[in-house]
Design an enzyme around this catalytic site. Structure first.
Site, mmCIF file in Angstrom:
data_model
loop_
_atom_site.group_PDB
_atom_site.id
_atom_site.type_symbol
_atom_site.label_atom_id
_atom_site.label_comp_id
_atom_site.label_asym_id
_atom_site.label_seq_id
_atom_site.Cartn_x
_atom_site.Cartn_y
_atom_site.Cartn_z
ATOM 1 N N ALA A 44 30.989 53.862 40.285
ATOM 2 C CA ALA A 44 31.687 54.205 41.527
ATOM 3 C C ALA A 44 32.830 53.237 41.779
ATOM 4 C CB ALA A 44 30.709 54.208 42.696
ATOM 5 N N GLY A 45 33.517 52.820 40.697
ATOM 6 C CA GLY A 45 34.770 52.080 40.853
ATOM 7 C C GLY A 45 35.894 53.085 41.012
ATOM 8 N N GLY A 46 37.114 52.630 40.766
ATOM 9 C CA GLY A 46 38.259 53.515 40.929
ATOM 10 C C GLY A 46 38.165 54.743 40.039
ATOM 11 N N ALA A 47 37.816 54.550 38.769
ATOM 12 C CA ALA A 47 37.784 55.683 37.841
ATOM 13 C C ALA A 47 36.701 56.681 38.243
ATOM 14 C CB ALA A 47 37.560 55.180 36.415
ATOM 15 N N PHE A 55 56.505 42.901 37.643
ATOM 16 C CA PHE A 55 55.260 42.506 36.987
ATOM 17 C C PHE A 55 55.548 42.307 35.504
ATOM 18 C CE2 PHE A 55 50.765 42.161 37.972
ATOM 19 C CZ PHE A 55 50.775 42.149 39.352
ATOM 20 N N ASP A 89 27.819 47.774 30.383
ATOM 21 C CA ASP A 89 26.656 48.649 30.184
ATOM 22 C C ASP A 89 27.002 49.962 29.482
ATOM 23 O OD1 ASP A 89 26.174 46.675 32.034
ATOM 24 O OD2 ASP A 89 25.001 47.917 33.411
ATOM 25 N N GLN A 118 41.837 40.802 26.789
ATOM 26 C CA GLN A 118 42.975 40.160 27.434
ATOM 27 C C GLN A 118 42.561 38.883 28.154
ATOM 28 O OE1 GLN A 118 45.274 41.987 31.008
ATOM 29 N NE2 GLN A 118 46.660 41.931 29.271
ATOM 30 N N HIS A 150 43.982 36.534 30.865
ATOM 31 C CA HIS A 150 45.035 36.512 31.881
ATOM 32 C C HIS A 150 45.510 35.072 32.040
ATOM 33 C CE1 HIS A 150 47.099 36.861 35.687
ATOM 34 N NE2 HIS A 150 46.876 38.161 35.743
ATOM 35 N N LEU A 193 40.891 34.654 39.549
ATOM 36 C CA LEU A 193 42.246 35.104 39.251
ATOM 37 C C LEU A 193 43.264 34.812 40.346
ATOM 38 C CD1 LEU A 193 43.570 36.731 36.913
ATOM 39 C CD2 LEU A 193 43.655 38.610 38.536
ATOM 40 N N GLU A 241 49.236 38.054 38.753
ATOM 41 C CA GLU A 241 50.580 37.971 38.199
ATOM 42 C C GLU A 241 51.633 38.280 39.267
ATOM 43 O OE1 GLU A 241 50.692 39.547 34.085
ATOM 44 O OE2 GLU A 241 52.202 40.889 34.912
ATOM 45 N N ARG A 252 51.101 39.334 29.126
ATOM 46 C CA ARG A 252 50.061 38.325 29.296
ATOM 47 C C ARG A 252 49.653 37.620 28.012
ATOM 48 N NH1 ARG A 252 46.622 41.909 33.668
ATOM 49 N NH2 ARG A 252 48.116 41.498 35.342
ATOM 50 N N HIS A 267 39.852 38.553 31.010
ATOM 51 C CA HIS A 267 40.207 39.421 32.121
ATOM 52 C C HIS A 267 39.937 40.897 31.878
ATOM 53 C CE1 HIS A 267 42.342 40.558 35.714
ATOM 54 N NE2 HIS A 267 43.254 41.238 35.048
ATOM 55 N N ARG A 292 47.194 44.915 27.413
ATOM 56 C CA ARG A 292 47.536 45.756 28.564
ATOM 57 C C ARG A 292 48.594 45.082 29.434
ATOM 58 N NH1 ARG A 292 46.087 45.808 33.882
ATOM 59 N NH2 ARG A 292 44.279 44.431 33.777
ATOM 60 N N LEU A 301 45.022 49.824 37.155
ATOM 61 C CA LEU A 301 44.808 50.607 38.377
ATOM 62 C C LEU A 301 45.429 51.990 38.198
ATOM 63 C CD1 LEU A 301 45.300 47.968 41.247
ATOM 64 C CD2 LEU A 301 43.166 48.916 40.348
HETATM 65 C C1 LIG Z 1 40.243 39.904 39.707
HETATM 66 C C2 LIG Z 1 40.876 41.119 39.090
HETATM 67 C C3 LIG Z 1 42.143 41.524 39.489
HETATM 68 C C4 LIG Z 1 42.743 42.652 38.914
HETATM 69 N N1 LIG Z 1 43.996 43.040 39.343
HETATM 70 C C5 LIG Z 1 44.556 44.161 38.820
HETATM 71 C C6 LIG Z 1 45.808 44.641 39.305
HETATM 72 O O1 LIG Z 1 46.413 44.089 40.215
HETATM 73 N N2 LIG Z 1 46.333 45.749 38.743
HETATM 74 C C7 LIG Z 1 45.701 46.422 37.739
HETATM 75 O O2 LIG Z 1 46.215 47.420 37.265
HETATM 76 N N3 LIG Z 1 44.486 46.008 37.281
HETATM 77 C C8 LIG Z 1 43.907 44.902 37.811
HETATM 78 N N4 LIG Z 1 42.676 44.489 37.349
HETATM 79 C C9 LIG Z 1 41.945 45.347 36.396
HETATM 80 C C10 LIG Z 1 41.355 46.547 37.121
HETATM 81 O O3 LIG Z 1 41.016 46.193 38.429
HETATM 82 C C11 LIG Z 1 40.108 47.085 36.427
HETATM 83 O O4 LIG Z 1 40.325 47.242 35.064
HETATM 84 C C12 LIG Z 1 39.730 48.445 37.027
HETATM 85 O O5 LIG Z 1 39.656 48.356 38.421
HETATM 86 C C13 LIG Z 1 38.421 48.957 36.458
HETATM 87 O O6 LIG Z 1 38.023 50.100 37.178
HETATM 88 P P1 LIG Z 1 36.790 50.979 36.717
HETATM 89 O O7 LIG Z 1 36.668 52.078 37.689
HETATM 90 O O8 LIG Z 1 36.951 51.301 35.287
HETATM 91 O O9 LIG Z 1 35.544 49.983 36.810
HETATM 92 P P2 LIG Z 1 34.927 49.139 38.040
HETATM 93 O O10 LIG Z 1 35.772 49.144 39.233
HETATM 94 O O11 LIG Z 1 34.556 47.819 37.468
HETATM 95 O O12 LIG Z 1 33.614 49.956 38.396
HETATM 96 C C14 LIG Z 1 32.513 50.037 37.529
HETATM 97 C C15 LIG Z 1 31.433 50.835 38.199
HETATM 98 O O13 LIG Z 1 30.401 51.112 37.272
HETATM 99 C C16 LIG Z 1 29.146 50.902 37.847
HETATM 100 N N5 LIG Z 1 28.209 50.571 36.769
HETATM 101 C C17 LIG Z 1 28.365 49.699 35.748
HETATM 102 N N6 LIG Z 1 27.276 49.688 34.958
HETATM 103 C C18 LIG Z 1 26.403 50.589 35.491
HETATM 104 C C19 LIG Z 1 25.097 51.036 35.140
HETATM 105 N N7 LIG Z 1 24.457 50.568 34.074
HETATM 106 N N8 LIG Z 1 24.504 51.958 35.927
HETATM 107 C C20 LIG Z 1 25.134 52.440 37.031
HETATM 108 N N9 LIG Z 1 26.375 52.052 37.399
HETATM 109 C C21 LIG Z 1 26.996 51.142 36.642
HETATM 110 C C22 LIG Z 1 29.371 49.802 38.852
HETATM 111 O O14 LIG Z 1 28.402 49.872 39.869
HETATM 112 C C23 LIG Z 1 30.764 50.137 39.372
HETATM 113 O O15 LIG Z 1 30.667 51.046 40.435
HETATM 114 C C24 LIG Z 1 42.053 43.377 37.917
HETATM 115 C C25 LIG Z 1 40.785 42.980 37.531
HETATM 116 C C26 LIG Z 1 40.211 41.846 38.086
HETATM 117 C C27 LIG Z 1 38.861 41.424 37.575
#
Ligand SMILES: Cc1cc2nc3c(=O)[nH]c(=O)nc-3n(C[C@H](O)[C@H](O)[C@H](O)COP(=O)(O)OP(=O)(O)OC[C@H]3O[C@@H](n4cnc5c(N)ncnc54)[C@H](O)[C@@H]3O)c2cc1C
Length: 617
Positions: free
Chosen positions: A13-16, A116, A229, A248, A250, A260, A263, A294, A361, A402, A408
């Site tokens: 339940a992250g952005g993707a 950036f 995972d 990567q 950072h 962090l 940038e 980076r 990172h 990247r 994002l």
């Molecule tokens: C500090 C920081 C700053 C950043 N700044 C930027 C930025 O400014 N611009 C940019 O483009 N990118 C940035 N990034 C990178 C970017 O934020 C991430 O790559 C991106 O948000 C990942 O999104 P996601 O939806 O793939 O995963 P996540 O947001 O990490 O979500 C993962 C989800 O999977 C779930 N999950 C994981 N394992 C399991 C499991 N076994 N069972 C059930 N649920 C599970 C978690 O609960 C979570 O909801 C940054 C990263 C960090 C760490």
């Protein structure tokens, strides 16, 4: 044990994951399973921005963005995917705008944009303002906006549920699939943290959106929960992982901590200086200096330190200087990260430079997919009904490095594509019966770990893993450092078989889940190191001191690592083979370990418009 059936099950339940859920739940019954409460996902920690060639403040277009992405990734990017991302970026930002995301504005009310690393005008002429942002909390705003819209749309969430297995109708880690026969996703097995109960989710479409794996390293910007995972579960089912050696680092983690500093600080004008006060990036990247990609900046910093020009009592970091910026500008554009410097290092960024050093990172590699987010089980075939998007996936839009703000963007563009594709597939697909023994292995493993009276401690094994990865597989790598890392990982894998937990209870047993996450980390670290050992060249985030040049003749290919059972008579091929490198053997070694082996394969890079060139900034 409870069972559920949904057309589409999204893990993460992250952005993707949430962007996918918004699409899928319009069309199909959809569940989102997340080990974290959604708004605690790491997307919420993202700071600097999300890029799109909106051209709101300067001339820009998506073709320049595509080129920058390809060049930034040191030509390992699949160019068809980069083109999709750069084109769809504009709608992705508009979608968020219409959902209510409060972007920073220009004086005339448009979405503001800032500079950036690696984003340029007209193929490298000068840095361009392409990153849309909400102060230095862009990810927080994206995550909150997506969650609110999911709530509005009544998406069904299963929070604090840990997915522990992927169910498919053919286990590729065991079975050979006859030509013409399909492999289908069946569902997932999850563990409810609150009750300790096992749930089966049957699904026509499964979307993995589980994020990154930064916790294989000690110094990292990543949250504690980023244990890879989804990648490890796919690997264990015989689905390959792509380009995992590319991690990567950072440039600007707070020195000694890894937290962090975006940038965006350099985008707003901050400058890196060595211990002598010199703006050293002028030597490494004369055109765009501190805003080089980076990999280049991180390596330049590490080099300054190695050559004795570091800052501080031990000369082991460099300095990020914001002191020439107006305090009001810092407060408006970079409020959170400057507060981090005050809180964690006791440094006042208005008047003092901030100690920084590279921090692990972002995973460029992951589960291989095509541009429609369908998961590949080899170079030709997909696993039907299985999709992946976000940091867990490798499309590959980031290649070997990247660009900042492209993640994002990636999660929004490919999250949306995954949601659509999953719902579309579910319209015609049938549910597949869950086998009667579907949860047996998972339950046995959990019970074994939970009830083992004593044994190895999780924290000790994890610390040893993270320390060896920081020491031997970080910005600089060699055959020796990687071989030593692989030996250590194998010893840790062996110790892991005896790991035990202190908490023997069933309710909220986070101790037990950390033990399981450690297993994922070990599996992935092994794949990272094996891929890095095999890639006897330097490209993007992967730098081999013993092979400092890019070698397109042999390695202009994606690495695919498959985990297979070890058959009697399997030979373990030597990892060395440095002097008889041919196209044919660059990717053909096998690494064997107790009971299984890792097989390496190659996948061609998709080149559409841009032939590889030397990468200069
Ligand atoms: C500090 C920081 C700053 C950043 N700044 C930027 C930025 O400014 N611009 C940019 O483009 N990118 C940035 N990034 C990178 C970017 O934020 C991430 O790559 C991106 O948000 C990942 O999104 P996601 O939806 O793939 O995963 P996540 O947001 O990490 O979500 C993962 C989800 O999977 C779930 N999950 C994981 N394992 C399991 C499991 N076994 N069972 C059930 N649920 C599970 C978690 O609960 C979570 O909801 C940054 C990263 C960090 C760490």
């Amino acid at each position: 044990m409870q069972t559920h059936s949904f057309d589409v099950v999204i893990v993460g339940a992250g952005g993707a994951g949430m962007r996918a859920a918004l699409e899928a739940s319009n069309e199909a019954s959809t569940a989102v399973i997340s080990k974290l409460y959604p708004t605690r996902s790491h997307t919420g920690a993202a700071q600097g921005g999300m890029c799109a060639a909106l051209a709101n403040v300067e001339d820009d277009n998506w073709e320049w963005h595509t080129f920058d992405t390809v060049k930034g990734g040191d030509y390992l990017v699949d160019q068809d995917a980069a083109e999709v991302m750069a084109k769809e970026a504009i709608d992705a930002v508009m979608d968020l705008e219409h959902m209510g995301l409060p972007f920073n504005r220009t004086p005339d009310g448009k979405i503001d944009q800032r500079r950036f690393g690696g984003h340029t005008r007209n193929h490298g002429e000068a840095a361009v303002r392409r990153a849309c942002y909400a102060a230095d909390r862009t990810g927080h705003m994206i995550l909150q906006t997506l969650y609110q819209n999911c709530v509005k749309q009544q998406v069904e969430f299963f929070n604090e549920f840990y997915v522990l297995d992927l169910l498919v109708d053919h286990d590729l880690s065991r079975d050979t699939i006859p030509e013409g026969e399909a492999v289908n996703a069946v569902g997932v097995v999850a563990y409810d943290l609150a009750s300790g109960e096992i749930h089966i989710f049957q699904a026509k479409s499964v979307v993995f959106a589980t994020g990154g794996a930064g916790k294989i390293f000690k110094t990292t910007s990543n949250a504690h929960t980023l244990t890879g995972d989804g990648m490890a579960l796919a690997l264990r089912r015989g689905i390959p992982l792509e380009d995992m050696e590319f991690f990567q680092f950072h440039p600007t983690g707070l020195a000694g901590l890894g937290i962090l500093l975006s940038e965006a600080a350099r985008g707003e004008g901050a400058i890196l200086r060595n211990g002598n006060g010199e703006r050293f990036m002028e030597r490494y990247a004369p055109t765009i200096k501190d805003l080089a990609p980076r990999d280049i900046v991180a390596r330049s910093m590490a080099n300054e330190v190695r050559e004795g020009r570091g800052a501080g009592p031990n000369k082991d970091y460099v300095l990020l200087d914001l002191t020439h910026l107006e305090p009001a500008h810092i407060d408006a554009k970079l409020p959170d990260i400057t507060e981090f410097a005050r809180t964690y290092l006791g440094v006042e960024p208005y008047t003092e430079p901030v100690p920084v050093y590279p921090t692990a990172h972002y995973a460029m590699g992951g589960i291989p997919t095509n541009i429609n987010t369908e998961v590949l089980r080899d170079n030709e075939h997909v696993v039907r009904g299985l999709f992946a998007a976000g940091e867990v996936a490798c499309v590959s839009v980031h290649g070997s490095n990247r660009l900042g703000t492209n993640s994002l963007l990636d999660i929004n563009v490919f999250g949306k594509r995954a949601g659509r594709a999953a719902a579309e597939y579910a319209k015609t697909a049938q549910f597949i019966d869950v086998p009667g023994d579907a949860v047996d292995a998972t339950v046995a493993k959990l019970e074994d770990m939970r009830t083992r009276p004593d044994g190895e401690r999780v924290a000790d094994v994890r610390r040893s893993l993270q320390e060896i990865m920081d020491r031997n597989a970080q910005v600089f790598r060699t055959h020796e450092s990687l071989t030593e890392a692989l030996d250590t990982i194998r010893q840790l894998q062996e110790r892991y078989t005896r790991v035990s937990v202190q908490d023997k209870g069933k309710l909220f047993n986070t101790d037990l889940l950390e033990a399981l996450e450690l297993g994922f980390l070990l599996d992935l670290a092994e794949v990272v190191v094996v891929g890095a050992l095999n890639r006897r060249e330097s490209r993007g985030g992967h730098f081999r001191e013993d092979f400092p040049d890019r070698d397109d003749a042999h390695y202009m290919q994606h690495t695919m690592v498959y985990r297979r059972p070890l058959a009697a008579g399997d030979a373990t091929t030597d990892l060395v083979a440095t002097d008889d490198l041919t196209d044919a053997n660059a990717f053909d070694f096998v690494e064997a370990f107790d009971g299984y082996k890792l097989e390496l394969g190659a996948k061609p890079v998709t080149v559409t418009r841009y032939e590889p060139m030397e990468r200069k900034y």
